[in-house]
Motif scaffolding. Structure first.
Motif, mmCIF file in Angstrom:
data_model
loop_
_atom_site.group_PDB
_atom_site.id
_atom_site.type_symbol
_atom_site.label_atom_id
_atom_site.label_comp_id
_atom_site.label_asym_id
_atom_site.label_seq_id
_atom_site.Cartn_x
_atom_site.Cartn_y
_atom_site.Cartn_z
ATOM 1 N N LEU A 151 -16.783 -37.472 1.296
ATOM 2 C CA LEU A 151 -16.029 -38.470 0.459
ATOM 3 C C LEU A 151 -14.235 -38.120 0.641
ATOM 4 C CD1 LEU A 151 -18.149 -38.964 -2.456
ATOM 5 C CD2 LEU A 151 -17.448 -40.779 -0.864
ATOM 6 N N ARG A 152 -14.409 -36.784 0.639
ATOM 7 C CA ARG A 152 -12.527 -36.338 0.834
ATOM 8 C C ARG A 152 -12.218 -36.524 2.270
ATOM 9 N NH1 ARG A 152 -8.954 -35.419 -2.758
ATOM 10 N NH2 ARG A 152 -7.899 -33.319 -2.589
ATOM 11 N N GLN A 169 -11.323 -40.222 2.278
ATOM 12 C CA GLN A 169 -10.283 -40.466 1.343
ATOM 13 C C GLN A 169 -8.941 -40.206 2.207
ATOM 14 O OE1 GLN A 169 -9.674 -38.351 -2.329
ATOM 15 N NE2 GLN A 169 -7.577 -38.807 -2.422
ATOM 16 N N HIS A 193 -8.489 -43.284 4.170
ATOM 17 C CA HIS A 193 -8.157 -44.638 3.273
ATOM 18 C C HIS A 193 -9.393 -45.223 3.470
ATOM 19 C CE1 HIS A 193 -3.559 -44.107 2.840
ATOM 20 N NE2 HIS A 193 -4.046 -42.860 3.096
ATOM 21 N N GLU A 194 -10.755 -44.744 3.571
ATOM 22 C CA GLU A 194 -11.911 -45.628 3.793
ATOM 23 C C GLU A 194 -12.728 -45.608 2.659
ATOM 24 O OE1 GLU A 194 -13.983 -43.656 6.956
ATOM 25 O OE2 GLU A 194 -15.643 -45.115 6.793
#
Lengths: 339, 339
Positions: free
Chosen positions: A145-146, A149, A152-153
């Motif tokens: 998830l990072r 990020q 920008h997804e």
């Protein structure tokens, strides 16, 4: 006792000088001589002990400790060098500044009449936080998830949950109990293992040392918090590892030698298991050890149960007051049991 | 009701066909007509509902739903398109397939006599795991230790502990309570906030909606689990953010519009606070939003409380049996209260 005049004079002067600084002068006269040994926190410990009114000398190296050991009645410290024991003529009590005393018990030179105590009830909280930090990190897609990020997804990813997983806690002392309490709050299914199979609040079943195969057979997570004793050395052996489920997670926050490291390495290299290892048979872990390079192994440098010098010193001081009052000490080690 | 013959015939045929497949035929004759709407899980839900013996039609698009809505007595679904309401002549009950119903309550076209229920007691566990995953990740040096591992570097690093930190849980419903239970297991100090200040087990004090400044003043961690209502919109405002301690962590697993996003952004850009944000005023978070690029912001794509279709369907079926038996439903929404 006065056979080495220079060091003894120095020692006596040291203790006298520290004694005069003590806040409670009546405790000082005739007070037992206390040697504090720690490579990292000797002065910090000594400052707190003296501030409480007790004379103490601090040593951060074996040479410094050798100057004082023959006079000392009480030795408070950690990773105490074994060359001290043959000179510890007046020693009555060793307070280990941590939970593990396997190094002390392995040394036959410590006289049987020297009482050994260890710190209990202080490391469970931080160690349990370490364990749940890594369990959640392994189950949840934090890293992916990072990475999303950074791109920008916005894309949900699945996570595995602790709820319903089965955790086995090998060692149900103060550290194991802190783990069990948190595991229950996460609605995990928890079983335990200890020497006698004695009941433990909050666990579904407790197994004995001779029931390892049944204990590990159905675990999603195995956490080792056992002391290292002759009965526990390499207890997580090749057959025990082979009994564990594919994909199970092994967390070792006890002692490295609880596990047959070579057997564990084989299972990890095959990708059968995941391991979170804070302790190793050889520490620091040698720079060429294969553990460092495996993605399914999380190597941490024996930091899960950090000593907080203030709290450890308070523990020692509480025990010291018991010692002076002739009361039973806290954390007494049973040498036969091994912890 | 039979004004649009083609769609009605199709609908009736659908319901009849599904009804004949049902396991419990007696339930089918005269059973209320159920429309299931979900962009992602309509067929999955419908399969489980039919397997339990109830006829249902599934729609994954607004056009599909429009074919069936006028016949439906019961609508079970998520992110239901607002164009359905004007045709929902026979609708009696809406079961939301999630916890948040702010979108439904914002729509004046849903007749007041239509009962709305939401799913409660299912998302607390996964959301609490999400929160503790990130709290532990923020407090512990997991990433730095992993980087050290890649360099074969043995160097202990300090960690912060949850024990003793003060967590404020805004919203003490089923999600808040799961958080509170885990926070207590980690020996955090926990306070709560809810509409009325009603007592909650395990928290030291509960504040009311009009006591936000006192509630947040001393928090290390603020977790938002509130429903979005007129009373909670932008309740975490500039003055409330300014009242929070430097270095505090804000976790939003409720709704994006609980927070004044522009004010939060200013505090985050100044580095005063850290934020873990799973919900946003606009979702997906626009690709050019500054949150994506801030190191002290953790952006996740509204995944902390994932619906598990099987469990949500079971919840609906339990409520459906209550509905058919004329018993009170679970998770009834009070439209005035807003959740």
């Amino acid at each position: 006792m006065f056979g080495r005049p220079l060091s003894c004079c120095l020692t006596t002067l040291c203790w006298m000088a520290y004694g005069q600084r003590g806040k409670e002068e009546d405790r000082v006269s005739g007070a037992p001589k206390i040697l504090i040994y720690s490579q990292t926190a000797a002065d910090e410990y000594a400052g707190m002990v003296r501030a409480a009114g007790f004379p103490a000398v601090a040593a951060a190296t074996p040479a410094e400790a050798l100057v004082h050991i023959s006079e000392a009645e009480i030795l408070f410290g950690w990773r105490i060098p074994s060359e001290l024991w043959r000179h510890a003529e007046n020693l009555r009590w060793i307070q280990a500044a941590g939970a593990g005393v396997d190094d002390l018990l392995a040394n036959p030179e410590i006289r049987p009449d020297v009482q050994i105590t260890r710190v209990v009830d202080q490391f469970g909280g931080p160690i349990a936080e370490y364990v749940f930090t890594y369990l959640l990190h392994l189950l949840k897609p934090v890293e992916r998830l990072r990475a999303q990020q950074r791109r920008h997804e916005w894309r949900p990813l699945p996570a595995r949950d602790l709820v319903g997983l089965r955790m086995g806690v090998a060692g149900t002392g103060s550290i194991g109990r802190e783990l069990i309490r948190r595991a229950r709050a996460f609605e995990m299914s928890v079983i335990g293992l200890n020497h006698s199979g004695a009941e433990v609040p909050g666990v579904e079943r407790v197994y004995r040392y001779d029931e390892w195969p049944q204990f590990v057979a159905d675990l999603d997570v195995l956490v080792l918090t056992l002391p290292l004793t002759p009965a526990t050395r390499h207890v997580v052996s090749e057959p025990i590892l082979a009994t564990m489920k594919d994909g199970a997670i092994l967390v070792n926050v006890g002692r490295g030698a609880l596990v047959d490291t070579k057997a564990l390495l084989r299972h990890l290299q095959r990708g059968r298991l995941t391991a979170v290892l804070d302790v190793f048979e050889e520490e620091p872990l040698p720079a060429d050890h294969p553990f460092w390079n495996l993605d399914n192994v999380w190597v941490t440098p024996h930091l899960s149960g950090p000593s907080q010098p203030r709290r450890v010193a308070e523990y020692f001081l509480a025990n010291l007051r018991r010692y002076l009052a002739g009361q039973p000490l806290l954390g007494v080690v049973d040498r036969d049991r091994g912890y």
